[in-house]
Structures are given as structure tokens and as C-alpha cells.
Scaffold this active site. Structure first.
Site, PDB file in Angstrom:
ATOM      1  N   ASN A  10       0.877  -1.172   0.000  1.00  0.00           N
ATOM      2  CA  ASN A  10       0.000   0.000   0.000  1.00  0.00           C
ATOM      3  C   ASN A  10       0.912   1.218   0.000  1.00  0.00           C
ATOM      4  O   ASN A  10       1.504   1.544   1.023  1.00  0.00           O
ATOM      5  CB  ASN A  10      -0.892  -0.033   1.251  1.00  0.00           C
ATOM      6  CG  ASN A  10      -1.730   1.233   1.386  1.00  0.00           C
ATOM      7  OD1 ASN A  10      -1.770   2.057   0.470  1.00  0.00           O
ATOM      8  ND2 ASN A  10      -2.386   1.385   2.525  1.00  0.00           N
ATOM      9  N   TRP A  11       1.014   1.852  -1.145  1.00  0.00           N
ATOM     10  CA  TRP A  11       1.961   2.973  -1.278  1.00  0.00           C
ATOM     11  C   TRP A  11       1.424   4.249  -0.615  1.00  0.00           C
ATOM     12  O   TRP A  11       2.149   5.217  -0.489  1.00  0.00           O
ATOM     13  CB  TRP A  11       2.272   3.240  -2.759  1.00  0.00           C
ATOM     14  CG  TRP A  11       3.001   2.119  -3.450  1.00  0.00           C
ATOM     15  CD1 TRP A  11       3.308   0.880  -2.930  1.00  0.00           C
ATOM     16  CD2 TRP A  11       3.522   2.129  -4.785  1.00  0.00           C
ATOM     17  NE1 TRP A  11       3.987   0.131  -3.855  1.00  0.00           N
ATOM     18  CE2 TRP A  11       4.126   0.875  -5.012  1.00  0.00           C
ATOM     19  CE3 TRP A  11       3.528   3.070  -5.818  1.00  0.00           C
ATOM     20  CZ2 TRP A  11       4.732   0.535  -6.221  1.00  0.00           C
ATOM     21  CZ3 TRP A  11       4.132   2.750  -7.026  1.00  0.00           C
ATOM     22  CH2 TRP A  11       4.732   1.493  -7.225  1.00  0.00           C
ATOM     23  N   LYS A  12       0.160   4.244  -0.253  1.00  0.00           N
ATOM     24  CA  LYS A  12      -0.470   5.425   0.366  1.00  0.00           C
ATOM     25  C   LYS A  12      -0.247   6.652  -0.532  1.00  0.00           C
ATOM     26  O   LYS A  12      -0.240   6.505  -1.743  1.00  0.00           O
ATOM     27  CB  LYS A  12       0.054   5.618   1.793  1.00  0.00           C
ATOM     28  CG  LYS A  12      -0.084   4.327   2.625  1.00  0.00           C
ATOM     29  CD  LYS A  12       0.135   4.499   4.083  1.00  0.00           C
ATOM     30  CE  LYS A  12      -0.060   3.159   4.783  1.00  0.00           C
ATOM     31  NZ  LYS A  12       0.014   3.248   6.236  1.00  0.00           N
ATOM     32  N   HIS A  98      -9.392   1.366   4.937  1.00  0.00           N
ATOM     33  CA  HIS A  98      -8.116   1.514   5.654  1.00  0.00           C
ATOM     34  C   HIS A  98      -8.336   2.463   6.835  1.00  0.00           C
ATOM     35  O   HIS A  98      -9.119   3.413   6.735  1.00  0.00           O
ATOM     36  CB  HIS A  98      -7.048   2.063   4.703  1.00  0.00           C
ATOM     37  CG  HIS A  98      -5.676   1.978   5.294  1.00  0.00           C
ATOM     38  ND1 HIS A  98      -5.228   2.890   6.234  1.00  0.00           N
ATOM     39  CD2 HIS A  98      -4.673   1.083   5.123  1.00  0.00           C
ATOM     40  CE1 HIS A  98      -4.000   2.551   6.598  1.00  0.00           C
ATOM     41  NE2 HIS A  98      -3.643   1.453   5.942  1.00  0.00           N
ATOM     42  N   GLU A 100      -6.677   4.803   7.890  1.00  0.00           N
ATOM     43  CA  GLU A 100      -6.412   6.213   7.575  1.00  0.00           C
ATOM     44  C   GLU A 100      -7.614   6.853   6.896  1.00  0.00           C
ATOM     45  O   GLU A 100      -7.892   8.034   7.086  1.00  0.00           O
ATOM     46  CB  GLU A 100      -5.138   6.330   6.726  1.00  0.00           C
ATOM     47  CG  GLU A 100      -3.901   6.068   7.579  1.00  0.00           C
ATOM     48  CD  GLU A 100      -2.724   5.457   6.854  1.00  0.00           C
ATOM     49  OE1 GLU A 100      -2.687   5.450   5.613  1.00  0.00           O
ATOM     50  OE2 GLU A 100      -1.814   4.961   7.561  1.00  0.00           O
ATOM     51  N   GLU A 168      -5.053  -4.698  10.598  1.00  0.00           N
ATOM     52  CA  GLU A 168      -3.996  -3.712  10.826  1.00  0.00           C
ATOM     53  C   GLU A 168      -4.285  -2.945  12.117  1.00  0.00           C
ATOM     54  O   GLU A 168      -5.101  -2.016  12.112  1.00  0.00           O
ATOM     55  CB  GLU A 168      -3.941  -2.705   9.672  1.00  0.00           C
ATOM     56  CG  GLU A 168      -3.722  -3.330   8.313  1.00  0.00           C
ATOM     57  CD  GLU A 168      -3.165  -2.328   7.303  1.00  0.00           C
ATOM     58  OE1 GLU A 168      -2.116  -2.607   6.738  1.00  0.00           O
ATOM     59  OE2 GLU A 168      -3.786  -1.266   7.106  1.00  0.00           O
ATOM     60  N   GLY A 174       3.020   2.296  10.821  1.00  0.00           N
ATOM     61  CA  GLY A 174       4.052   3.330  10.684  1.00  0.00           C
ATOM     62  C   GLY A 174       4.778   3.667  11.976  1.00  0.00           C
ATOM     63  O   GLY A 174       5.473   4.675  12.049  1.00  0.00           O
ATOM     64  N   SER A 214       3.719  -2.092  10.384  1.00  0.00           N
ATOM     65  CA  SER A 214       5.169  -2.194  10.627  1.00  0.00           C
ATOM     66  C   SER A 214       5.755  -3.544  10.228  1.00  0.00           C
ATOM     67  O   SER A 214       6.651  -4.059  10.893  1.00  0.00           O
ATOM     68  CB  SER A 214       5.491  -1.871  12.093  1.00  0.00           C
ATOM     69  OG  SER A 214       5.160  -0.520  12.378  1.00  0.00           O
ATOM     70  N   GLY A 235       3.065  -1.055   4.247  1.00  0.00           N
ATOM     71  CA  GLY A 235       3.103   0.369   3.931  1.00  0.00           C
ATOM     72  C   GLY A 235       4.521   0.799   3.615  1.00  0.00           C
ATOM     73  O   GLY A 235       5.034   0.569   2.517  1.00  0.00           O
ATOM     74  N   GLY A 236       5.178   1.399   4.586  1.00  0.00           N
ATOM     75  CA  GLY A 236       6.513   1.979   4.394  1.00  0.00           C
ATOM     76  C   GLY A 236       7.500   1.070   3.675  1.00  0.00           C
ATOM     77  O   GLY A 236       8.189   1.508   2.741  1.00  0.00           O
TER      78      GLY A 236
HETATM   79  P1  13P Z   1       3.306   0.404   7.630  1.00  0.00           P
HETATM   80  O1  13P Z   1       3.812  -0.879   7.021  1.00  0.00           O
HETATM   81  O2  13P Z   1       4.045   1.610   7.156  1.00  0.00           O
HETATM   82  O3  13P Z   1       3.226   0.293   9.128  1.00  0.00           O
HETATM   83  O4  13P Z   1       1.796   0.606   7.116  1.00  0.00           O
HETATM   84  C1  13P Z   1       0.903  -0.433   7.207  1.00  0.00           C
HETATM   85  C2  13P Z   1      -0.324  -0.070   6.462  1.00  0.00           C
HETATM   86  O5  13P Z   1      -1.076   0.795   6.868  1.00  0.00           O
HETATM   87  C3  13P Z   1      -0.586  -0.776   5.202  1.00  0.00           C
HETATM   88  O6  13P Z   1      -1.879  -0.556   4.745  1.00  0.00           O
END
Ligand code: 13P
Length: 253
Positions: A10-12, A98, A100, A168, A174, A214, A235-236
Site C-alpha cells: 500500500n503505497w499510500k 483503511h 487512515e 492492521e 508506521g 510495521s 506500507g513503508g
Molecule cells: P506500515 O507498514 O508503514 O506500518 O503501514 C501499514 C499499512 O497501513 C498498510 O496498509
């Protein structure tokens, strides 16, 4: 029941045109080297570069997904993107609900459910996200919150073929913090039970439940070897070819 591991990025809101294309090309090249990978790969870039990333992935077994969609087919919804528009761009997946989006855009379980119905109708597979906040966890409500989110957000006619769940924990996203492996397994097993009640045992046993929060090369194996963890939503670490691929390799792909 064998469930094919899904390694999803997920590149956000990351990836301008040039770096997004570079990242996609890097991932495509590495996945091609795997020949017939035992895992399924998915990348979910921002809307703006979906089309360019699709081209950059050409010939590689990497699916394309978006990070959200509207529930309507078309119409007066300024700034929104419909599921059919995503299929036009070559998407086969969409992430929905998600945390977010639940936080930043006040998305409710009901709204996520409506979006998922529309996405399935358009032929998209959904990755429906659930997870508790730290406050909910500290209050001992993790399983109750996740069960509610499953019951509310997942359409009643969902199947293992069109739906993936991503657990999640909000506080793990993050932050570099993660639940213990046994905590993760406990939630995933509980989620599968709720899915069995809602969608029947057959679907629940076949449906993939990803862990996200994470995930990095060093902890991937621990989480992905758990019996009810069927992949990762990253994510990251999905923004670096080496890390994304190391997570896949450490997960046995
Ligand atoms: P991180 O891997 O950066 O913690 O993010 C997880 C995430 O929200 C994937 O959708």
C-alpha cells in the site's frame, strides 16, 4: 485449506510519476526473476499513477490495486473515482476501509460495505481493512472491535474469491511497534470464526487474512508463518524494492 500468500504493498500518498514507475519496474524485475512465485503480489499506488504503474509492471505477475473507490458507478461526486474507472486502468483490487480513511474521511463500516458491494459488482477484489486503536486495545476490546468491523464492513455475499481481509492494528501502522505473534494469531483466528458465521465455513477457510502494521524483512517470517496469517499489507517497507522483495522471500515466496 491452502490459501495463496498475498504480498501487498500500500503505497499510500507516496509516489510521484518518476519514482512510482521506478519502484514498479524494480518490483516487476524481481518478481520476474522468481519465475513461478508461490505467492501473489499486489501493489496499490495512488490513483494518479495507476496507469503508468500498470505499464511498468507489464509481463510481471504483479496485480494492480487502488486505495479507495466510490460506491456509485458514475455521477455527481466531485473528486471521487468509481470502481469501473479502476477496472479501466487495469486494476483488479481495491483497498477499502483503511484506518487512515476511516480516520481522515470518517468512513463508517456501512460506507465501506457499500463501496465493497460496488467494487465486487465491477469485478474488483477488495482488501477490507480492520483494526483496533491503542485505546481500544488497552480496554481489552480488540476482538470485539474487529468482529464489529467484519460484520459491518464485509458484504453478506462476499466470497473468498472476491474478498481479502487485512488486520492492521492502528497503533502498529508506521510506528515500528507490532503486536506479538500470538496476539496476531489470536485476532486472525477470531476473525476467521466471525467470517465463518457470516459467510459460511467454506468461504472463511479459503479467505485470506493479511497482517499489516510495521511489517519489515526482519519480522515477516514470524507473522507469515502463523496458521491464520495469509500474507501482509505493507506500507513503508513496500516503497523500497529490496525491502518489499525481502519480505516476500522471508515469507517463503
Ligand atoms: P506500515 O507498514 O508503514 O506500518 O503501514 C501499514 C499499512 O497501513 C498498510 O496498509
Amino acid at each position: 485449506m491452502a490459501r495463496k500468500t498475498l504480498i501487498a504493498g500500500n503505497w499510500k500518498m507516496n509516489g510521484r510519476l518518476a519514482d512510482g514507475v521506478d519502484l514498479a519496474k524494480g518490483i516487476a524485475a524481481e518478481v520476474k526473476k522468481l519465475g513461478k512465485p508461490s505467492c501473489e503480489f499486489l501493489v496499490c499506488p495512488p490513483f494518479t499513477i495507476l496507469s503508468s504503474v500498470k505499464k511498468a509492471l507489464r509481463g510481471a505477475k504483479v496485480a494492480l490495486g487502488a486505495q479507495d473507490c466510490h460506491f456509485a458507478e458514475k455521477g455527481a461526486h466531485t473528486g471521487d473515482i468509481s470502481p469501473l474507472m479502476l477496472t479501466d486502468l487495469g486494476c483488479s483490487y481495491v483497498i477499502l476501509g483503511h484506518s487512515e480513511r476511516r480516520a481522515d474521511h470518517f468512513e463508517s463500516n456501512e460506507l465501506v460495505n457499500k463501496k465493497a458491494v460496488a467494487a465486487h459488482q465491477a469485478g474488483l477484489k477488495t482488501v477490507i481493512c480492520i483494526g483496533e486503536t491503542l485505546e481500544q486495545r488497552d480496554a481489552g476490546k480488540t476482538i470485539a472491535v474487529c468482529s464489529d468491523q467484519i460484520l459491518g464492513s464485509v458484504p453478506d455475499d462476499s466470497t473468498a474469491a472476491d474478498t481479502v481481509i487485512a488486520y492492521e492494528p492502528v497503533w502498529a501502522i508506521g510506528t515500528g511497534k507490532t503486536p506479538t505473534a500470538s496476539d496476531v494469531e489470536e485476532v486472525h483466528a477470531a476473525v476467521r470464526k466471525v467470517l465463518a458465521k457470516k459467510l459460511g465455513k467454506g468461504n472463511a477457510n479459503k479467505m485470506r487474512i493479511l497482517y499489516g502494521g510495521s511489517v519489515k524483512p526482519s519480522n515477516a517470517k514470524e507473522f507469515l508463518s502463523l496458521p491464520d496469517v495469509d500474507g501482509a499489507l505493507i506500507g513503508g517497507a513496500s516503497l523500497k524494492v529490496e525491502d518489499f522483495m525481502a519480505i516476500a522471500k522471508n515469507s517463503g515466496c
